[in-house]
Design an enzyme around this catalytic site. Structure first.
Site, PDB file in Angstrom:
ATOM      1  N   ALA A 225       6.255  66.745  29.135  1.00 34.29           N
ATOM      2  CA  ALA A 225       6.826  67.326  27.923  1.00 34.29           C
ATOM      3  C   ALA A 225       8.068  68.107  28.331  1.00 34.29           C
ATOM      4  O   ALA A 225       8.210  68.495  29.499  1.00 34.29           O
ATOM      5  CB  ALA A 225       5.798  68.236  27.262  1.00 34.29           C
TER       6      ALA A 225
ATOM      7  N   GLY B  34       2.838  65.256  30.551  1.00 25.56           N
ATOM      8  CA  GLY B  34       2.871  64.388  29.371  1.00 25.56           C
ATOM      9  C   GLY B  34       3.298  62.966  29.688  1.00 25.56           C
ATOM     10  O   GLY B  34       2.949  62.043  28.947  1.00 25.56           O
TER      11      GLY B  34
ATOM     12  N   GLU C 159       0.208  61.351  30.727  1.00 28.28           N
ATOM     13  CA  GLU C 159      -0.636  61.235  29.525  1.00 28.28           C
ATOM     14  C   GLU C 159      -0.150  60.110  28.609  1.00 28.28           C
ATOM     15  O   GLU C 159      -0.953  59.371  28.034  1.00 28.28           O
ATOM     16  CB  GLU C 159      -0.652  62.582  28.788  1.00 28.28           C
ATOM     17  CG  GLU C 159      -1.382  63.651  29.604  1.00 28.28           C
ATOM     18  CD  GLU C 159      -1.185  65.051  29.060  1.00 28.28           C
ATOM     19  OE1 GLU C 159      -0.020  65.462  28.877  1.00 28.28           O
ATOM     20  OE2 GLU C 159      -2.181  65.736  28.820  1.00 28.28           O
TER      21      GLU C 159
ATOM     22  N   GLU D 245       0.551  70.725  35.067  1.00 32.79           N
ATOM     23  CA  GLU D 245       0.746  71.773  34.053  1.00 32.79           C
ATOM     24  C   GLU D 245       0.309  73.151  34.530  1.00 32.79           C
ATOM     25  O   GLU D 245       0.859  74.168  34.089  1.00 32.79           O
ATOM     26  CB  GLU D 245      -0.015  71.413  32.767  1.00 32.79           C
ATOM     27  CG  GLU D 245       0.611  70.279  31.967  1.00 32.79           C
ATOM     28  CD  GLU D 245       0.104  68.897  32.354  1.00 32.79           C
ATOM     29  OE1 GLU D 245      -0.490  68.753  33.438  1.00 32.79           O
ATOM     30  OE2 GLU D 245       0.303  67.959  31.562  1.00 32.79           O
TER      31      GLU D 245
HETATM   32  N1  CAA Z   1      11.267  69.200  31.037  1.00 30.13           N
HETATM   33  C1  CAA Z   1      12.587  69.474  30.930  1.00 30.13           C
HETATM   34  N2  CAA Z   1      13.484  69.166  31.887  1.00 30.13           N
HETATM   35  C2  CAA Z   1      13.016  68.562  33.005  1.00 30.13           C
HETATM   36  C3  CAA Z   1      11.653  68.235  33.164  1.00 30.13           C
HETATM   37  C4  CAA Z   1      10.753  68.583  32.116  1.00 30.13           C
HETATM   38  N3  CAA Z   1       9.431  68.270  32.153  1.00 30.13           N
HETATM   39  N4  CAA Z   1      11.499  67.641  34.381  1.00 30.13           N
HETATM   40  C5  CAA Z   1      12.724  67.585  34.944  1.00 30.13           C
HETATM   41  N5  CAA Z   1      13.643  68.136  34.117  1.00 30.13           N
HETATM   42  C6  CAA Z   1      15.079  68.291  34.342  1.00 30.13           C
HETATM   43  C7  CAA Z   1      15.362  69.370  35.362  1.00 30.13           C
HETATM   44  O1  CAA Z   1      15.329  70.661  34.765  1.00 30.13           O
HETATM   45  C8  CAA Z   1      16.735  68.965  35.833  1.00 30.13           C
HETATM   46  O2  CAA Z   1      17.672  69.368  34.865  1.00 30.13           O
HETATM   47  P1  CAA Z   1      19.024  70.165  35.325  1.00 30.13           P
HETATM   48  O3  CAA Z   1      19.779  69.149  36.145  1.00 30.13           O
HETATM   49  O4  CAA Z   1      19.670  70.495  34.034  1.00 30.13           O
HETATM   50  O5  CAA Z   1      18.571  71.325  36.128  1.00 30.13           O
HETATM   51  C9  CAA Z   1      16.675  67.428  35.796  1.00 30.13           C
HETATM   52  O6  CAA Z   1      15.596  67.108  34.917  1.00 30.13           O
HETATM   53  C10 CAA Z   1      16.372  66.824  37.152  1.00 30.13           C
HETATM   54  O7  CAA Z   1      15.184  67.423  37.644  1.00 30.13           O
HETATM   55  P2  CAA Z   1      15.070  68.059  39.116  1.00 30.13           P
HETATM   56  O8  CAA Z   1      16.385  68.575  39.561  1.00 30.13           O
HETATM   57  O9  CAA Z   1      13.925  69.020  39.095  1.00 30.13           O
HETATM   58  O10 CAA Z   1      14.711  66.729  39.948  1.00 30.13           O
HETATM   59  P3  CAA Z   1      13.904  66.643  41.310  1.00 30.13           P
HETATM   60  O11 CAA Z   1      14.049  65.236  41.769  1.00 30.13           O
HETATM   61  O12 CAA Z   1      14.301  67.743  42.229  1.00 30.13           O
HETATM   62  O13 CAA Z   1      12.357  66.909  40.910  1.00 30.13           O
HETATM   63  C11 CAA Z   1      10.363  66.619  39.564  1.00 30.13           C
HETATM   64  C12 CAA Z   1      11.680  65.988  40.106  1.00 30.13           C
HETATM   65  C13 CAA Z   1       9.378  66.828  40.679  1.00 30.13           C
HETATM   66  C14 CAA Z   1       9.796  65.617  38.556  1.00 30.13           C
HETATM   67  C15 CAA Z   1      10.686  67.957  38.877  1.00 30.13           C
HETATM   68  O14 CAA Z   1      11.781  67.775  37.958  1.00 30.13           O
HETATM   69  C16 CAA Z   1       9.549  68.549  38.096  1.00 30.13           C
HETATM   70  O15 CAA Z   1       8.659  69.120  38.693  1.00 30.13           O
HETATM   71  N6  CAA Z   1       9.559  68.430  36.757  1.00 30.13           N
HETATM   72  C17 CAA Z   1       8.556  69.038  35.904  1.00 30.13           C
HETATM   73  C18 CAA Z   1       7.236  68.286  35.955  1.00 30.13           C
HETATM   74  C19 CAA Z   1       6.192  68.975  35.084  1.00 30.13           C
HETATM   75  O16 CAA Z   1       5.825  70.110  35.312  1.00 30.13           O
HETATM   76  N7  CAA Z   1       5.710  68.276  34.049  1.00 30.13           N
HETATM   77  C20 CAA Z   1       4.754  68.817  33.121  1.00 30.13           C
HETATM   78  C21 CAA Z   1       5.440  69.342  31.900  1.00 30.13           C
HETATM   79  S1  CAA Z   1       4.331  70.179  30.789  1.00 30.13           S
HETATM   80  C22 CAA Z   1       3.547  68.971  29.915  1.00 30.13           C
HETATM   81  O17 CAA Z   1       3.794  67.800  30.089  1.00 30.13           O
HETATM   82  C23 CAA Z   1       2.522  69.451  28.908  1.00 30.13           C
HETATM   83  C24 CAA Z   1       1.659  68.389  28.333  1.00 30.13           C
HETATM   84  O18 CAA Z   1       0.663  68.045  28.889  1.00 30.13           O
HETATM   85  C25 CAA Z   1       1.976  67.771  27.047  1.00 30.13           C
END
Ligand code: CAA
Length: 276
Positions: free
Chosen positions: A84, A127, A130, A150
């Site tokens: 998400a 998500g 999911e 999460e």
């Molecule tokens: N939401 C919003 N933006 C996101 C995102 C997310 N879930 N995941 C990545 N991005 C964005 C980053 O903020 C970044 O944007 P900027 O360039 O503007 O800073 C861009 O995408 C590239 O990401 P990274 O620089 O972090 O890329 P990376 O290769 O270093 O890392 C990653 C990749 C491991 C996937 C890392 O981006 C990450 O950990 N993302 C979040 C994963 C996460 O926690 N997901 C769960 C979300 S909560 C959810 O999903 C709730 C639910 O159950 C419904």
């Protein structure tokens, strides 16, 4: 001739227009396959509200289109979806998510009657994982990475992760992933049954489309009924599920395609389905 499904023309007249997509692409492919590509590379396909609305609309369109027999949802080589959209969710309060019924719109994929395949390359996190699990099955590229991280954000899976992952991989693995937030690679996902097959990254989407074409080439009623039966296994007891399957099985004998399928076998030729 009476149609089995609403037509695309009916769809347009009901919806009254065309939604313009900016977070996904929508392509009708040969062999009756509808491809949806999540396309927000700047955010690793994070599932913002706008993307989910577009995805739901695309599913509506494919569901209403008689020419489509199977749908594929994919992302990029780097990310199926990184979850998400954290930036969009960050400032929301309890009343915001409760009153807007946040996540409910995500259920559209799981409610699709036609088969939906998730073709996952790269990250399928939170998500994203999911969403993939709400499809009928997942094919993974060699670089696919699954996770429910999460807990690292002070929340927990909210789109079925704790429930579907547990059904896919069992309690121990699901607990491990939901409590530590660790990632699972494609090999492990294949071994524990989260994905149906692992395919080379090269030509990955084309390989997934080939599987979808195979599904789409079968008799439509048998495919819809088989999908209903497998899904019933998750919602009921074994005895009830077997009874349900038997009833569905009997009902295939009322179809023209059962007559054609068996006749074609006996005559050593390919069946010509009427989807009736
Ligand atoms: N939401 C919003 N933006 C996101 C995102 C997310 N879930 N995941 C990545 N991005 C964005 C980053 O903020 C970044 O944007 P900027 O360039 O503007 O800073 C861009 O995408 C590239 O990401 P990274 O620089 O972090 O890329 P990376 O290769 O270093 O890392 C990653 C990749 C491991 C996937 C890392 O981006 C990450 O950990 N993302 C979040 C994963 C996460 O926690 N997901 C769960 C979300 S909560 C959810 O999903 C709730 C639910 O159950 C419904």
């Amino acid at each position: 001739m009476k149609e089995d499904f609403r037509t695309l023309k009916d769809y347009w007249s009901i919806k009254g227009g065309c939604m313009k997509y900016s977070n996904i692409t929508f392509e009708k492919k040969e062999g009756g396959v509808g491809l949806i590509t999540l396309d927000r590379p700047q955010a690793l396909n994070a599932l913002c509200d706008a993307l989910i609305n577009e995805l739901s609309d695309a599913i509506d369109k494919y569901e209403a289109d008689n020419a489509i027999g199977c749908i594929v949802i994919t992302g990029s080589e780097k990310a199926f979806a990184a979850g998400a959209d954290i930036k969009e969710m960050q400032s929301r309060g309890y009343m915001d998510v409760y009153k807007s019924d946040f996540i409910r719109a995500w259920e559209r994929v799981g409610r699709c009657r036609k088969p939906v395949i998730a073709a996952v390359a790269g990250f399928a996190l939170g998500g994203g994982c999911e969403l993939a699990m709400s499809c009928d099955f997942i094919v993974a590229a060699e670089n696919a990475t699954f996770g429910q991280p999460e807990v690292n954000l002070g929340i927990l899976p909210g789109a079925g992760g704790s429930q579907r992952l547990t059904r896919f991989v069992g309690k121990s693995k699901a607990m491990d992933m939901c409590l530590t937030g660790r990632f699972m690679d494609a090999k492990e996902a294949d071994r524990v049954g989260l994905v149906s097959r692992v395919l080379p990254l090269e030509d990955f989407v084309e390989s997934a489309l080939k599987i979808a074409r195979e599904v789409s080439s079968k008799s439509r009623p048998s495919i819809l009924m088989a999908k209903e039966c497998v899904n019933r296994a998750y919602e009921t007891s074994l005895a009830e599920g077997i009874l349900f399957e038997r009833r569905m099985f009997y009902s295939t004998f009322a179809t023209e395609d059962q007559k054609e399928g068996m006749k074609a076998f006996v005559e050593k030729r390919k069946p010509v389905w009427k989807n009736r």
